[in-house]
Structures are given as structure tokens and as C-alpha cells.
Design a protein around this motif. Sequence first.
Motif, mmCIF file in Angstrom:
data_model
loop_
_atom_site.group_PDB
_atom_site.id
_atom_site.type_symbol
_atom_site.label_atom_id
_atom_site.label_comp_id
_atom_site.label_asym_id
_atom_site.label_seq_id
_atom_site.Cartn_x
_atom_site.Cartn_y
_atom_site.Cartn_z
ATOM 1 N N THR A 91 -7.105 6.314 9.274
ATOM 2 C CA THR A 91 -6.719 6.412 10.696
ATOM 3 C C THR A 91 -5.361 7.115 10.824
ATOM 4 O O THR A 91 -5.165 7.973 11.690
ATOM 5 N N THR A 92 -4.423 6.770 9.946
ATOM 6 C CA THR A 92 -3.088 7.404 9.980
ATOM 7 C C THR A 92 -3.234 8.913 9.779
ATOM 8 O O THR A 92 -2.622 9.718 10.505
ATOM 9 N N LEU A 93 -4.063 9.292 8.787
ATOM 10 C CA LEU A 93 -4.264 10.720 8.499
ATOM 11 C C LEU A 93 -4.856 11.445 9.707
ATOM 12 O O LEU A 93 -4.396 12.534 10.075
ATOM 13 N N ILE A 94 -5.865 10.839 10.311
ATOM 14 C CA ILE A 94 -6.532 11.475 11.458
ATOM 15 C C ILE A 94 -5.542 11.647 12.615
ATOM 16 O O ILE A 94 -5.429 12.716 13.210
ATOM 17 N N LEU A 95 -4.772 10.583 12.896
ATOM 18 C CA LEU A 95 -3.823 10.652 14.021
ATOM 19 C C LEU A 95 -2.756 11.717 13.777
ATOM 20 O O LEU A 95 -2.359 12.449 14.683
ATOM 21 N N ASP A 96 -2.320 11.805 12.509
ATOM 22 C CA ASP A 96 -1.320 12.816 12.156
ATOM 23 C C ASP A 96 -1.908 14.215 12.362
ATOM 24 O O ASP A 96 -1.270 15.083 12.961
ATOM 25 N N GLU A 97 -3.124 14.399 11.911
ATOM 26 C CA GLU A 97 -3.784 15.707 12.065
ATOM 27 C C GLU A 97 -4.039 16.058 13.520
ATOM 28 O O GLU A 97 -3.969 17.215 13.912
ATOM 29 N N LEU A 98 -4.328 15.032 14.321
ATOM 30 C CA LEU A 98 -4.573 15.283 15.747
ATOM 31 C C LEU A 98 -3.278 15.580 16.498
ATOM 32 O O LEU A 98 -3.295 15.940 17.664
ATOM 33 N N GLY A 99 -2.141 15.370 15.834
ATOM 34 C CA GLY A 99 -0.851 15.719 16.433
ATOM 35 C C GLY A 99 -0.200 14.597 17.218
ATOM 36 O O GLY A 99 0.655 14.851 18.072
ATOM 37 N N VAL A 100 -0.592 13.342 16.958
ATOM 38 C CA VAL A 100 0.076 12.225 17.647
ATOM 39 C C VAL A 100 1.542 12.210 17.207
ATOM 40 O O VAL A 100 1.838 12.284 16.014
ATOM 41 N N ASP A 147 2.985 -3.221 -0.835
ATOM 42 C CA ASP A 147 3.865 -2.103 -1.208
ATOM 43 C C ASP A 147 3.083 -0.831 -1.506
ATOM 44 O O ASP A 147 3.518 0.283 -1.192
ATOM 45 N N TYR A 148 1.909 -0.991 -2.137
ATOM 46 C CA TYR A 148 1.072 0.174 -2.454
ATOM 47 C C TYR A 148 0.661 0.860 -1.146
ATOM 48 O O TYR A 148 0.764 2.076 -0.986
ATOM 49 N N HIS A 149 0.228 0.061 -0.187
ATOM 50 C CA HIS A 149 -0.176 0.571 1.120
ATOM 51 C C HIS A 149 0.993 1.330 1.761
ATOM 52 O O HIS A 149 0.846 2.440 2.269
ATOM 53 N N GLU A 150 2.187 0.739 1.692
ATOM 54 C CA GLU A 150 3.380 1.361 2.282
ATOM 55 C C GLU A 150 3.669 2.716 1.639
ATOM 56 O O GLU A 150 3.985 3.686 2.322
ATOM 57 N N LYS A 151 3.542 2.773 0.299
ATOM 58 C CA LYS A 151 3.832 4.010 -0.427
ATOM 59 C C LYS A 151 2.912 5.140 0.048
ATOM 60 O O LYS A 151 3.355 6.258 0.331
ATOM 61 N N VAL A 152 1.631 4.824 0.166
ATOM 62 C CA VAL A 152 0.670 5.840 0.602
ATOM 63 C C VAL A 152 0.977 6.261 2.038
ATOM 64 O O VAL A 152 1.001 7.459 2.355
ATOM 65 N N LEU A 153 1.275 5.295 2.886
ATOM 66 C CA LEU A 153 1.554 5.605 4.296
ATOM 67 C C LEU A 153 2.766 6.528 4.430
ATOM 68 O O LEU A 153 2.778 7.451 5.251
ATOM 69 N N THR A 154 3.785 6.285 3.605
ATOM 70 C CA THR A 154 4.987 7.124 3.642
ATOM 71 C C THR A 154 4.609 8.565 3.307
ATOM 72 O O THR A 154 5.070 9.507 3.949
ATOM 73 N N LYS A 155 3.754 8.721 2.284
ATOM 74 C CA LYS A 155 3.371 10.069 1.836
ATOM 75 C C LYS A 155 2.583 10.842 2.890
ATOM 76 O O LYS A 155 2.625 12.059 2.934
ATOM 77 N N ILE A 156 1.805 10.102 3.712
ATOM 78 C CA ILE A 156 0.908 10.829 4.619
ATOM 79 C C ILE A 156 1.429 10.933 6.046
ATOM 80 O O ILE A 156 0.692 11.282 6.960
ATOM 81 N N GLY A 157 2.693 10.625 6.238
ATOM 82 C CA GLY A 157 3.306 10.975 7.525
ATOM 83 C C GLY A 157 3.440 9.865 8.536
ATOM 84 O O GLY A 157 3.697 10.148 9.707
ATOM 85 N N ALA A 158 3.261 8.586 8.122
ATOM 86 C CA ALA A 158 3.521 7.514 9.086
ATOM 87 C C ALA A 158 5.013 7.520 9.369
ATOM 88 O O ALA A 158 5.823 7.503 8.443
ATOM 89 N N GLU A 159 5.360 7.583 10.640
ATOM 90 C CA GLU A 159 6.775 7.697 10.996
ATOM 91 C C GLU A 159 7.503 6.383 10.750
ATOM 92 O O GLU A 159 8.632 6.345 10.292
ATOM 93 N N ARG A 160 6.811 5.294 11.036
ATOM 94 C CA ARG A 160 7.445 3.985 10.902
ATOM 95 C C ARG A 160 6.429 3.010 10.325
ATOM 96 O O ARG A 160 5.283 2.976 10.766
ATOM 97 N N ILE A 161 6.878 2.272 9.316
ATOM 98 C CA ILE A 161 5.983 1.314 8.667
ATOM 99 C C ILE A 161 6.578 -0.082 8.829
ATOM 100 O O ILE A 161 7.771 -0.275 8.582
ATOM 101 N N VAL A 162 5.762 -1.022 9.250
ATOM 102 C CA VAL A 162 6.270 -2.391 9.394
ATOM 103 C C VAL A 162 5.501 -3.326 8.477
ATOM 104 O O VAL A 162 4.335 -3.115 8.184
ATOM 105 N N HIS A 163 6.206 -4.362 8.029
ATOM 106 C CA HIS A 163 5.650 -5.362 7.110
ATOM 107 C C HIS A 163 5.900 -6.727 7.751
ATOM 108 O O HIS A 163 6.790 -7.453 7.295
ATOM 109 N N PRO A 164 5.213 -7.087 8.811
ATOM 110 C CA PRO A 164 5.611 -8.302 9.531
ATOM 111 C C PRO A 164 5.660 -9.560 8.680
ATOM 112 O O PRO A 164 6.608 -10.344 8.797
ATOM 113 N N GLU A 165 4.665 -9.748 7.808
ATOM 114 C CA GLU A 165 4.645 -10.991 7.018
ATOM 115 C C GLU A 165 5.818 -11.017 6.047
ATOM 116 O O GLU A 165 6.533 -12.010 5.935
#
Length: 220
Positions: free
Chosen positions: A84-93, A103-121
Motif C-alpha cells: 500500500t505504501t508503494l502504491i500511494l507513493d507511486e500515485l503521488g500522495v 523494526d524490519y517493517h520500519e526499515k523497509v518502509l524507510t527505504k520505500i518512501g514512507a515520510e513518517r513511521i510510527v510505532h505506537p506500541e
Amino acid sequence: MKRQFAVIGLGRFGGSVCCALIEQGMEVLAIDQDEARVNKYRDLVTHAVVADATDEQALKHLGIRNFEHVIIAIGDNIQASILTTLILDELGVEHITVKAQNDYHEKVLTKIGAERIVHPERDMGVRLAHHLLSKNVLDYLELSDKHSIIEIIASTKMSGKTLMKLDVRAKFGCNVMAIKRGREIIVSPQATQLIKEEDILIVIGADEDIKRFEHEMFDE
Ligand code: ATP
């Protein structure tokens, strides 16, 4: 015009983001693939739709790129969150915030252009631990891996003294940003400000400086 947000994933986290945004007067599009979850929020948000966020066409159809900010609150299904992050980035959101599950999830998200990552728990766990470890610390906010803001109840050592007398800045390298006194908030207090019993200080600084400050002021 009201600011427009879209929240994908209506679990506890996504649901509470929706509620808070609506309370602040924003327009919210809530999306989930689970119809029961969508029905739960239908009357609360501006629009609620059942859709699979990994379906690019479905997101295009919803006009997702016109939303100012999209929050992806899909936790357990990491693959769906990443796609979903990849698609939204490609769509220009323009602004994308994603809830990371680990942490693994966060690392991948950082690489693919998520502007802000939150870890509520994780973040809530850290805040709670700081509160539990020091009876005076009411809240804790990590600014970076070296800097924090703490909310701390004034110790007896502090009450009746001015900030100048305590010399917090010179001695410990920390800054008292504000003082909460009952319902009153003293923003950027002057050096001549007197500290009273039960005042709550909001202190910013490097972690090691804050630790020294706590140690000196609260070891009775
Ligand atoms: P929370 O910890 O916030 O309560 P949760 O554990 O209840 O979340 P998660 O698995 O993190 O649930 O997912 C949150 C929501 O995301 C669920 O309601 C789920 O239906 C939705 N979701 C998962 N995958 C997709 C997807 N591909 N498209 C749309 N919604 C999805």
C-alpha cells in the motif's frame, strides 16, 4: 476548506486516528477491507469505504492522491502495509504516515518512501517504562536517540527556588520549556520564576543531561 485525510486500516490505532481527526474538524475517508470495521466508523467519519488497499485501481478510483495525508494503519499484514505504501507513493500522495509493526517493517518502509513511521506500541512501552522507573516522571517523549522531553513533578529540593538559583541550564544543560501549575501553563519561564510544590516542569535536553538533572534534583 477542510483538510482531507484518509486512514487505511480501522483497527484500534486507525480507528482512534479517525476519531481524533474528526474531533479536530477534519474530513476523513476511512478505508478497510473488512465490512464490519467500516460499518463501525460509517456514521463517524466523512466517508467510509470497503476496499483492499493493495488494489491500485481501487485506490485510484477513490481519488486517494487528492488527499493531503494518508495514514496506513495496517499492522499485522506487513506485506499489505508495504505494498500500500508503494502504491500511494507511486500515485503521488504527498504525505504518507505508516504504522510499523516491528523494526524490519520500519526499515523497509524507510527505504520505500514512507515520510513518517510510527510505532505506537513500542513508543507507549518506552513512555510507560520511564514513568515507572521514576515516580516523578509523568511523561516522556523521545525526540531522537539522544534527546528527549520529560514532564516531571518538582521535587522538594526545587520548591521555593527560582530557575536561576537551580541553575538548570548551566549546571545540567537542560531547558525548562514550560511549567504547569494547576490549570495554568507558564510558557518559556523567566530565570526569576519561582518553582512551587506540585509544579510540573516540562524539560528538554540530551538524555544524559536529563538523567543528571533527575539524579541531582530527585535523590532525596
Ligand atoms: P490495532 O493493533 O490497531 O488494533 P489490529 O491488530 O486490530 O490493529 P491489524 O491487523 O493491524 O488489526 O489491521 C488493522 C486493520 O487493517 C484491520 O481492520 C484490517 O481489516 C485492515 N486491513 C488489513 N489489510 C488490509 C488491506 N489490504 N486493505 C484494507 N484494509 C486492510
